[in-house]
Design an enzyme around this catalytic site. Structure first.
Site, short mmCIF file in Angstrom:
data_model
loop_
_atom_site.label_atom_id
_atom_site.label_comp_id
_atom_site.label_asym_id
_atom_site.label_seq_id
_atom_site.Cartn_x
_atom_site.Cartn_y
_atom_site.Cartn_z
N TYR A 444 0.81 -1.23 0.00
CA TYR A 444 0.00 0.00 0.00
C TYR A 444 0.84 1.27 0.00
CZ TYR A 444 -3.28 -3.60 1.48
OH TYR A 444 -4.00 -4.76 1.57
N HIS A 445 2.07 1.18 -0.47
CA HIS A 445 2.95 2.35 -0.49
C HIS A 445 3.25 2.80 -1.91
CE1 HIS A 445 4.66 1.12 3.75
NE2 HIS A 445 3.41 1.55 3.79
N TYR A 446 2.28 2.70 -2.79
CA TYR A 446 2.48 3.07 -4.20
C TYR A 446 2.72 4.58 -4.32
CZ TYR A 446 -2.57 3.91 -3.62
OH TYR A 446 -3.79 4.33 -3.16
#
Length: 521
Positions: A444-446
């Site tokens: 979830y760190h795009y």
């Protein structure tokens, strides 16, 4: 009394008790339509809230947020419901909005005031000194900006039982040294900061709005920006067009920035900011023509260099149970910051949980691209991250899985879970390679899509456009620290201060004879 007014009253009461008064919030687009502000911040998320609070110290700010208020929502605010917001998504109104990349990996983005800081694990950890140096930031201002955030929404967590266990598991697996409680990004095992306080209440980026000058901030909720307005045939941004986010009406509204020095600032995240640029005619000419969008600036790198850290998650408990939900509090950082490991107790549904130990590749080589699916701003854009396409990423993933297995079969973890340590999980290059390909997921760190040096300059101004900036995670070419939230919060404060200083210098020049700056009295 409407539900929205009730939530705002609750929010104001909470923040007044902390010495902070919240700004005026509305869901009625007519209240801001046709009005002018010094700054319009598109996206009331992790960067947008700290940015708006800072700019409000001297100027009027309109924050346009496509989601609703986080205040009074237990799925956002209460740690005991951590993760539930990701189980409850819908097309228009849920605080978390799901999307699936072209790679087939499910992902989420925040759709609420506070952005992803309202739906994530709340783990707070700064960027490395190397990251700050590479970004060309002022080290002292970075430190001051971090401290400003930390004094308001960051807390030292009291370790839960499982987090204490996995901490020893990380050490058994060789993640040394032990750094105790630390906000710094250093090799080893550490306890990070948290935006959950000691009572289990989450403090999102939205809380920071109360620490600016609330009378100078207007927050428009449940409104989606359609495009940027330009001055005639010029490339000068003068405002934005927006619509209600419920999908029931296509009626368009406008808000403008102050005529002489006002600015539009995109802070809509790694999906939202490049999408808005494209919808406004800023991007690759060929792609814009596919949707009959008039080209304002042929900026080919918009939507490029999209990246998402490839991750692997191991479920280490033998079966679903009903444990207390736990966001991550401890992180293991490999040598050279190559891998980041954390663990959490997540809900699988309303009544059952699983324990996950997950790791991500910190510096993936594989890059992807974001494109429009349609000209509807409410619809998610199309994005492909190309997970593990680069051989270096696939090789790194194999090494990362071995680290995860060492933690999972550590004596501390297996004793606590009552499982028997196995000599083997997955072994052999081919087995590891196949395991990675079949089980890769998101952390979830795009980030990316409006990268500094490609789309924006060092002052975060969009290349070829006047009075338009992008300030959020879309400007990053790599994800900072263990988790990017701390640095995105800092970035809003940091750039806000820089803009205030720049504006002050401009006004001195404007007021001086013949445009020559004069010494201040």
């Amino acid at each position: 009394m409407s539900h929205f007014v009730f939530l705002v009253i609750i929010a104001m009461f909470i923040n007044l008790s902390q010495g902070a008064q919240m700004p005026y919030m509305t869901t009625d687009p007519k209240e801001v339509s046709g009005k002018s502000f010094d700054y319009i911040v598109v996206g009331g998320g992790t960067a947008g809230c700290s940015l708006a609070a800072t700019l409000s110290e001297k100027y009027s700010v309109l924050v346009i947020e496509r989601g609703g208020s986080p205040f009074g929502d237990p799925l956002v605010e209460e740690r005991k419901y951590f993760g539930y917001s990701l189980l409850n998504t819908d097309e228009y109104s849920s605080v978390a909005q799901s999307f699936t990349s072209v790679d087939g990996i499910e992902n989420y983005r925040g759709r609420v005031l506070g952005g992803s800081s309202a739906i994530n694990g709340g783990f707070y950890s700064r960027a490395s000194d190397e990251f700050v140096k590479k970004a060309g930031w002022d080290k002292d201002l970075v430190q001051d900006s971090y401290k400003w955030v930390e004094s308001k929404v960051v807390f030292m967590p009291e370790l839960t039982q499982w987090q204490s266990v996995v901490q020893f598991g990380f050490l058994e697996a060789g993640f040394y040294p032990y750094n105790g409680y630390s906000l710094e990004h250093t090799q080893g095992t550490k306890i990070g900061g948290s935006i959950y306080d000691q009572c289990g209440k989450r403090h999102t980026a939205a809380d920071l709005l109360g620490f600016g000058k609330p009378i100078c901030i207007t927050v428009l909720l449940n409104a989606t920006v359609k495009s940027i307005i330009f001055d005639g045939n010029t490339t000068r941004a003068v405002g934005v067009r927006f619509m209600e986010s419920d999908g029931n009406s296509n009626k368009s509204y406008k808000a403008h920035v102050e005529k002489h020095r006002g600015e539009v600032i995109l802070a809509a995240g790694a999906l939202g900011s490049p999408q808005i640029l494209l919808l406004s005619g800023i991007g690759p000419e060929n792609h814009l023509k596919d949707f009959d969008i008039p080209v304002i600036v042929d900026l080919k790198e918009v939507g490029r260099k999209m990246s998402d850290n490839p991750a692997i998650s191991l479920l280490v408990d033998r079966f679903s149970q009903n444990r207390t939900l736990e966001p991550p509090q401890v992180a293991a950082i490999a040598e050279g910051y190559k891998f980041i490991l954390e663990s959490e107790v997540l809900p699988t549904d309303i009544t059952t949980t699983r324990i996950s130990i997950a790791a991500k590749i910190a510096f993936p080589k594989s890059k992807g691209r974001l494109k429009l699916n349609s000209t509807n701003p409410i619809e998610n854009p199309s994005v492909k991250f190309n997970y593990l396409k680069n051989k270096e990423d696939l090789d790194a993933c194999q090494e990362m899985v071995l680290h995860l297995q060492h933690v999972a079969r550590s004596e501390t973890v297996t004793f606590f879970l009552g499982t028997q340590a196995q000599d083997k999980f997955v072994a052999g290059d081919e087995d590891l390679k196949n395991f990675c390909k079949q089980n890769v997921r998101t952390y979830y760190h795009y980030h990316g899509g409006c990268v500094v040096g490609s789309v924006v300059d060092e002052d975060y101004k969009v290349n070829g456009v006047k009075r338009l900036r992008v300030i959020d995670g879309s400007t990053f070419e790599e994800s900072p620290g263990t988790n990017p939230m701390a640095t995105v919060l800092m970035l809003g404060r940091y750039q806000g201060i820089k803009i205030l200083k720049e504006r002050e210098e401009q006004e001195i020049m404007f007021l001086s004879p013949q445009g020559s700056p004069q010494p201040q009295p």
